[in-house]
Scaffold this motif. Structure first.
Motif, short mmCIF file in Angstrom:
data_model
loop_
_atom_site.label_atom_id
_atom_site.label_comp_id
_atom_site.label_asym_id
_atom_site.label_seq_id
_atom_site.Cartn_x
_atom_site.Cartn_y
_atom_site.Cartn_z
N THR A 396 16.08 -109.19 -53.12
CA THR A 396 17.35 -108.77 -52.53
C THR A 396 17.28 -107.26 -52.35
O THR A 396 17.21 -106.51 -53.33
N THR A 397 17.27 -106.81 -51.11
CA THR A 397 17.05 -105.39 -50.81
C THR A 397 18.36 -104.62 -50.80
O THR A 397 19.46 -105.19 -50.81
N ALA A 398 18.24 -103.29 -50.72
CA ALA A 398 19.42 -102.43 -50.61
C ALA A 398 20.20 -102.77 -49.34
O ALA A 398 21.44 -102.76 -49.33
N GLU A 399 19.49 -103.10 -48.27
CA GLU A 399 20.17 -103.47 -47.02
C GLU A 399 20.96 -104.76 -47.19
O GLU A 399 22.05 -104.92 -46.61
N ASP A 400 20.43 -105.70 -47.97
CA ASP A 400 21.18 -106.92 -48.25
C ASP A 400 22.54 -106.60 -48.90
O ASP A 400 23.57 -107.18 -48.56
N TYR A 401 22.51 -105.67 -49.85
CA TYR A 401 23.75 -105.32 -50.54
C TYR A 401 24.74 -104.63 -49.60
O TYR A 401 25.95 -104.82 -49.70
N LEU A 402 24.21 -103.81 -48.68
CA LEU A 402 25.10 -103.17 -47.70
C LEU A 402 25.72 -104.21 -46.77
O LEU A 402 26.90 -104.12 -46.41
N HIS A 403 24.93 -105.21 -46.38
CA HIS A 403 25.48 -106.29 -45.56
C HIS A 403 26.53 -107.09 -46.34
O HIS A 403 27.51 -107.56 -45.76
N PHE A 404 26.30 -107.22 -47.64
CA PHE A 404 27.31 -107.89 -48.45
C PHE A 404 28.65 -107.16 -48.36
O PHE A 404 29.71 -107.78 -48.20
N LEU A 405 28.60 -105.82 -48.44
CA LEU A 405 29.84 -105.03 -48.33
C LEU A 405 30.49 -105.22 -46.97
O LEU A 405 31.72 -105.32 -46.85
N CYS A 406 29.65 -105.29 -45.92
CA CYS A 406 30.17 -105.54 -44.57
C CYS A 406 30.92 -106.87 -44.52
O CYS A 406 32.06 -106.96 -44.08
N HIS A 407 30.24 -107.94 -44.97
CA HIS A 407 30.81 -109.27 -44.91
C HIS A 407 32.05 -109.40 -45.79
O HIS A 407 32.94 -110.20 -45.51
N TYR A 408 32.07 -108.59 -46.86
CA TYR A 408 33.21 -108.65 -47.78
C TYR A 408 34.43 -107.93 -47.23
O TYR A 408 35.53 -108.15 -47.69
N GLY A 409 34.22 -107.06 -46.22
CA GLY A 409 35.35 -106.42 -45.58
C GLY A 409 35.38 -104.91 -45.62
O GLY A 409 36.33 -104.29 -45.12
N TYR A 410 34.34 -104.29 -46.21
CA TYR A 410 34.32 -102.83 -46.25
C TYR A 410 34.04 -102.27 -44.85
O TYR A 410 33.28 -102.86 -44.07
N LYS A 411 34.63 -101.11 -44.54
CA LYS A 411 34.43 -100.46 -43.25
C LYS A 411 33.19 -99.57 -43.29
O LYS A 411 32.72 -99.17 -44.36
#
Length: 536
Positions: A396-411
């Motif tokens: 699970t890469t750092a980019e995966d975690y950033l995409h998680f924030l995107c999908h969760y609703g962060y701007k």
């Protein structure tokens, strides 16, 4: 963090300082404050050697050498010094904060590792492949002050009955000098209160009848205390009613080895689905966390320590605060064999090799005795030995975690502020896409029975032999059709990656969560991915 580490070093130094009467050189740590700012490590080491040469006699110049040079979280070094030389360093240099003996500590953990070794089915031989160049640091803000019953006993004593033992409920004249048999029907009255009430009534001991599957060991101090389940309690009452003068004895605690069945999911262990999102399957793993012997602040409560005895520095504790260091230690153990592995790769190795059967060879159960679901045990219990050779890992890469924030609703602005990057979320961000984050397990929060098949993607990295082919085996829940494409993954070199998709069709499924797993095997390795699918 630097201030916390500095504080901890001051505490450690104050606890570790000791003096000896001889002048034999021993390992000392010289602590010199916070971390180096300019990054000139060679100049720092040269300064340390100059300091050593100023206190070590010239005829022993071979001792002017550094055992270790510290420059990451604090400044300092370690070297072989006599007590006098250590004192000279401490008093002669303003930049030296403290000097203390570098004590050799012995491993005292036994039962947990023995149990995990036995459950792995491999044996301890692989443990020797690991090195020892890993330091474990844990900061845990959670505490479960649940400890053990000491080796106290009540002699054969008349029995008296009671209910709940809440303050004011007992006739002191009737129970004084007797063992109280207490039936617990009020969960708001804790075992500690019951014990204090019985002890304050001058009783000789307390037998508590309660559901033992929902309790952990309890520290009754020097007061004899025993807890039994409802079935045993019924037998006790049968005996009491069969005689005019019932008597009882509470014996000292005994260590039961190879208890079966084990492990089971403790009643207090957190269950899923996850509160933050159901797109990630939680919990991840199980680890030993009940009745763990650990260092503890000595109890100062009156009545907890026998007269003339000192409070113990250790206690048996239960809770996730006990499972946490087991996982951290196991993670460091794997890291020593695989220094290139990232934390997510180590987590993947634990999850895909986790054990899902108990020491009776049957599926793991919860405290109720029912088969544990993946929302109770995660992928299963950790097996450090199996995790040394997982075959494939999900990184699970750092980019995966950033995409998680995107999908969760962060701007975008918030994510860029958090990550310090110019990362931009994809235009199709949605909570449903969290399920496709490259995680070692799969969870689908909402799978409509009328929709078409839902596809989830995953990517694995080969950390096993360079030439290997893995074949998929599916264990699907009732009513849910699950397919994987492709069904075979071929790797020609180590660190090679391969991707696949798992499709879920719930047209014939009942509503609610269904559990299953996908297993990849090359004949030598078994890579198991568990999944939970919520049909709506």
């Amino acid at each position: 963090m630097a201030k916390i580490l500095q504080f901890l070093f001051f505490v450690f130094a104050s606890l570790s300082l000791c003096v000896t009467s001889n002048q034999v050189a021993e390992p000392y740590v010289i602590y010199m404050g916070s971390t180096l700012q300019d990054g000139d490590h060679e100049a720092l080491q040269a300064a340390h050697l100059q300091m050593l040469s100023s206190v070590i006699p010239s005829e022993e110049k071979e001792r002017v050498s550094l055992m270790q040079s510290y420059h990451h979280t604090f400044k300092g070094f370690s070297a072989m010094l006599t007590e006098k030389e250590a004192a000279l360093l401490s008093a002669g240099y303003d930049e030296v904060v403290s000097v203390f003996r570098d004590q050799m500590l012995q491993l005292h953990t036994t039962r947990s590792w023995d149990f995990l070794d036995a459950e792995s089915g491999i044996g301890p031989r692989l443990r020797h492949k690991a090195s020892n160049d890993i330091i474990i640091g844990i900061i845990d803000t959670e505490s479960y002050p649940l400890v053990f019953g000491r080796d106290v006993a009540a002699e054969s004593t008349p029995v008296s009955e009671a209910s709940n033992c809440y303050p004011g409920s007992i006739d002191t004249d009737k129970v004084a000098g007797k063992i109280i048999v207490c039936v617990n029907t009020d969960p708001t009255v804790t075992r500690r209160i019951k014990k204090l009430v019985a002890e304050g009534s001058r009783a000789k001991g307390l037998i508590l009848i309660d559901d033992v599957e929902k309790e952990v060991p309890f520290d009754s101090g020097i007061f004899p205390f025993s807890q039994v389940g409802n079935e045993v309690g019924a037998q006790i009452f049968k005996y009491i009613n069969s005689t005019k003068k019932p008597t009882a004895v509470i014996l000292p605690s005994e260590d039961i080895k190879e208890f079966k069945p084990a492990p089971i999911v403790a009643y207090f262990s957190a269950r899923g689905p996850g509160g933050l999102t159901e797109g990630i399957l939680k919990p991840d793993l199980m680890a030993p966390g009940v009745s763990i012997l650990a260092a503890a602040i000595p109890s100062s409560d009156i009545g907890t320590v026998p007269a003339g005895k000192k409070p113990s520095n250790f206690a048996v504790k239960s809770g996730t605060s006990m499972a946490c260091p087991h996982v951290a230690g196991a993670g460091a153990f794997v890291k020593t064999s695989h220094p290139r592995w990232s934390p997510s790769m180590i987590r993947s190795a634990f999850m895909t090799t986790a054990i899902t059967t108990n020491n009776l060879g049957k599926p793991l159960t919860s405290n109720s005795g029912a088969t544990a679901s993946f929302h109770e045990m995660g992928a299963g219990e950790i097996s450090p030995l199996r995790a040394l050779s997982p075959g494939l890992v999900f990184e699970t890469t750092a980019e995966d975690y950033l995409h998680f924030l995107c999908h969760y609703g962060y701007k975008n602005q918030a994510i860029r502020s958090i990550s310090g990057t110019n990362f931009s979320c994809p235009s199709n961000s949605s909570p449903d896409l969290i399920s496709s984050i490259n995680y070692p397990s799969i969870s689908i929060a909402k799978l409509e029975s009328k929709q078409t098949m839902r596809a989830i993607s995953r990517t694995v990295t080969n950390v096993g032999p360079p030439n290997s082919t893995y074949t998929a085996t599916m264990d699907a829940p009732n009513g849910i059709k699950v397919k994987v494409s492709p069904e075979r993954l071929t790797f020609t070199r180590r660190w090679m990656k391969a991707s696949y998709q798992i499709s879920f069709d719930a047209k014939s499924a009942s509503k609610g969560y269904g559990y299953g797993s996908l297993t990849w095997s090359d004949g030598a390795h078994t890579v198991r991915t568990v999944f939970a699918v919520n049909v709506v």
